[in-house]
Design a protein around this motif. Structure first.
Motif, PDB file in Angstrom:
ATOM      1  N   SER A 100       1.156  -1.474   0.128  1.00  0.00           N
ATOM      2  CA  SER A 100       0.061   0.000  -0.127  1.00  0.00           C
ATOM      3  C   SER A 100       0.917   1.262  -0.056  1.00  0.00           C
ATOM      4  O   SER A 100       0.693   2.304  -0.696  1.00  0.00           O
ATOM      5  CB  SER A 100      -0.915  -0.156   1.171  1.00  0.00           C
TER       6      SER A 100
ATOM      7  N   TYR B   2       2.334   1.548  -3.492  1.00  0.00           N
ATOM      8  CA  TYR B   2       1.103   2.208  -4.457  1.00  0.00           C
ATOM      9  C   TYR B   2       1.177   3.936  -4.074  1.00  0.00           C
ATOM     10  O   TYR B   2       0.962   4.545  -5.005  1.00  0.00           O
ATOM     11  CB  TYR B   2      -0.282   1.576  -4.243  1.00  0.00           C
ATOM     12  N   GLY B   3       1.139   4.037  -2.674  1.00  0.00           N
ATOM     13  CA  GLY B   3       1.071   5.604  -2.311  1.00  0.00           C
ATOM     14  C   GLY B   3       1.964   6.436  -3.207  1.00  0.00           C
ATOM     15  O   GLY B   3       1.835   7.541  -3.482  1.00  0.00           O
TER      16      GLY B   3
ATOM     17  N   LYS C 240       1.798   6.845  -6.936  1.00  0.00           N
ATOM     18  CA  LYS C 240       0.661   7.566  -7.074  1.00  0.00           C
ATOM     19  C   LYS C 240       1.005   9.105  -7.002  1.00  0.00           C
ATOM     20  O   LYS C 240       0.715   9.999  -7.714  1.00  0.00           O
ATOM     21  CB  LYS C 240      -0.693   7.294  -6.247  1.00  0.00           C
TER      22      LYS C 240
ATOM     23  N   ASP D 218      -5.763  12.657  -9.368  1.00  0.00           N
ATOM     24  CA  ASP D 218      -5.755  11.085  -8.627  1.00  0.00           C
ATOM     25  C   ASP D 218      -5.569  10.131  -9.692  1.00  0.00           C
ATOM     26  O   ASP D 218      -6.387   9.455 -10.188  1.00  0.00           O
ATOM     27  CB  ASP D 218      -7.230  11.030  -7.947  1.00  0.00           C
TER      28      ASP D 218
ATOM     29  N   TRP E 133      -5.140   6.886 -10.050  1.00  0.00           N
ATOM     30  CA  TRP E 133      -5.307   5.778  -9.417  1.00  0.00           C
ATOM     31  C   TRP E 133      -5.243   4.667 -10.649  1.00  0.00           C
ATOM     32  O   TRP E 133      -4.407   3.561 -10.262  1.00  0.00           O
ATOM     33  CB  TRP E 133      -6.301   5.601  -8.448  1.00  0.00           C
TER      34      TRP E 133
ATOM     35  N   SER F  73      -2.220   2.117 -10.399  1.00  0.00           N
ATOM     36  CA  SER F  73      -2.251   0.492 -10.078  1.00  0.00           C
ATOM     37  C   SER F  73      -1.716   0.070 -11.315  1.00  0.00           C
ATOM     38  O   SER F  73      -1.150  -1.253 -11.023  1.00  0.00           O
ATOM     39  CB  SER F  73      -3.868   0.492 -10.389  1.00  0.00           C
TER      40      SER F  73
ATOM     41  N   ARG G 257      -6.365  -2.421 -11.607  1.00  0.00           N
ATOM     42  CA  ARG G 257      -7.507  -1.749 -11.102  1.00  0.00           C
ATOM     43  C   ARG G 257      -7.883  -0.761 -12.390  1.00  0.00           C
ATOM     44  O   ARG G 257      -7.053  -0.097 -12.727  1.00  0.00           O
ATOM     45  CB  ARG G 257      -7.541  -1.049  -9.689  1.00  0.00           C
TER      46      ARG G 257
ATOM     47  N   ARG H 134     -15.769   5.322  -5.372  1.00  0.00           N
ATOM     48  CA  ARG H 134     -14.749   5.912  -4.657  1.00  0.00           C
ATOM     49  C   ARG H 134     -14.098   5.006  -3.364  1.00  0.00           C
ATOM     50  O   ARG H 134     -13.695   5.462  -2.750  1.00  0.00           O
ATOM     51  CB  ARG H 134     -15.413   7.284  -4.111  1.00  0.00           C
TER      52      ARG H 134
ATOM     53  N   ASP I  78     -11.682   2.623  -1.355  1.00  0.00           N
ATOM     54  CA  ASP I  78     -10.364   2.844  -1.010  1.00  0.00           C
ATOM     55  C   ASP I  78      -9.539   1.673  -1.860  1.00  0.00           C
ATOM     56  O   ASP I  78     -10.034   0.509  -2.130  1.00  0.00           O
ATOM     57  CB  ASP I  78     -10.069   2.539   0.499  1.00  0.00           C
ATOM     58  N   HIS I  79      -8.078   1.903  -2.202  1.00  0.00           N
ATOM     59  CA  HIS I  79      -7.610   0.839  -2.883  1.00  0.00           C
ATOM     60  C   HIS I  79      -7.211  -0.483  -2.182  1.00  0.00           C
ATOM     61  O   HIS I  79      -7.354  -1.563  -2.561  1.00  0.00           O
ATOM     62  CB  HIS I  79      -6.196   1.274  -3.440  1.00  0.00           C
TER      63      HIS I  79
END
Length: 241
Positions: free
Chosen positions: A127, A130-131, A134, A146, A148, A152, A166, A179, A181-182
């Motif tokens: 996580s 990923y953050g 991003k 965003d 995302w 992903s 995703r 919306r 959360d991943h």
């Protein structure tokens, strides 16, 4: 049965999908895979090396260094119909702060980790990866930036057994909140990958992978990625008749 019992070890503060969400996602996945011949033909079209889809090239284009993001990774991601801005490319490849942060995160996430069995610390590190990816991709001049989907897809190339690709089509198919959360999304996919029936159907679909001309296609992608392709090709109603 409480949903977390079927999802294995989960970080304490993660948003756990409720039973209804897990059931809805499973039903959608079963619908996409129940006709394993049709699902196999769709996989075959997607992975046909002479076809128009990204197929295995997204994973196999070289170099694919598990410890860093390179220009080859960015090129591979563009094959999945995303655009990378020049500034984002520079941050990932040339900006020392962003590049080093992402490399540290990659080193913390085992290359062979898989989503079905990953322990809580691995999920937390994933996580964080990923953050950081991003943040490197986001437009700092736009408050609501965003990226995302791109994040992903980039993370999924680096850890294909652990992180799902995703996108809105698959999320909509699985009835995931817009919306969401991943981390919630990952647990939905984790539930699917831990499901024995879905794994069996996915195996059978891979065995049935053929081109439009009927030639056998050897699908060698990670099971998590193949599941994503099966769901995506079902969601877009890819004509494989």
């Amino acid at each position: 049965m409480r949903p977390e019992h079927s999802l294995g070890e989960i970080p304490a503060d993660w948003p756990i999908p409720d039973q209804a969400a897990l059931v809805a996602a499973r039903d959608a996945a079963l619908d996409a895979l129940k006709d394993t011949e049709l699902a196999g033909r769709r996989l075959g079209r997607y992975y046909d090396p002479m076809g128009k889809f990204a197929g295995a090239t997204y994973r196999t284009v070289l170099p694919n260094d598990p410890g860093q993001i390179t220009a080859a990774d960015l090129f591979a991601v563009t094959l999945l119909s995303v655009r990378l801005r020049p500034t984002a490319t520079r941050r990932l490849l040339d900006d020392e702060r962003h590049r080093d942060a992402v490399q540290r995160r990659l080193m913390a996430v085992p290359e062979d980790a898989n989503l079905a069995e990953a322990d809580a610390p691995t999920l937390v590190d994933a996580s964080a990866l990923y953050g950081d990816v991003k943040r490197a991709l986001a437009n700092p001049r736009t408050a609501k930036s965003d990226p995302w989907v791109t994040a992903s897809k980039l993370c999924a190339r680096k850890r294909p057994y652990l992180l799902p690709v995703r996108d809105s089509k698959v999320r909509e198919l699985l009835h995931i909140r817009l919306r969401s959360d991943h981390r919630h999304d990952w647990l939905i996919h984790r539930g699917l990958m831990r499901d024995r029936t879905i794994r069996r159907l996915l195996h059978d679909a891979k065995s049935n992978a053929t081109t439009e001309g009927g030639s056998r296609v050897d699908v060698r992608d990670s099971p998590l990625r193949v599941l994503d392709v099966a769901l995506w090709t079902h969601a877009i109603k890819l004509d494989a008749s």
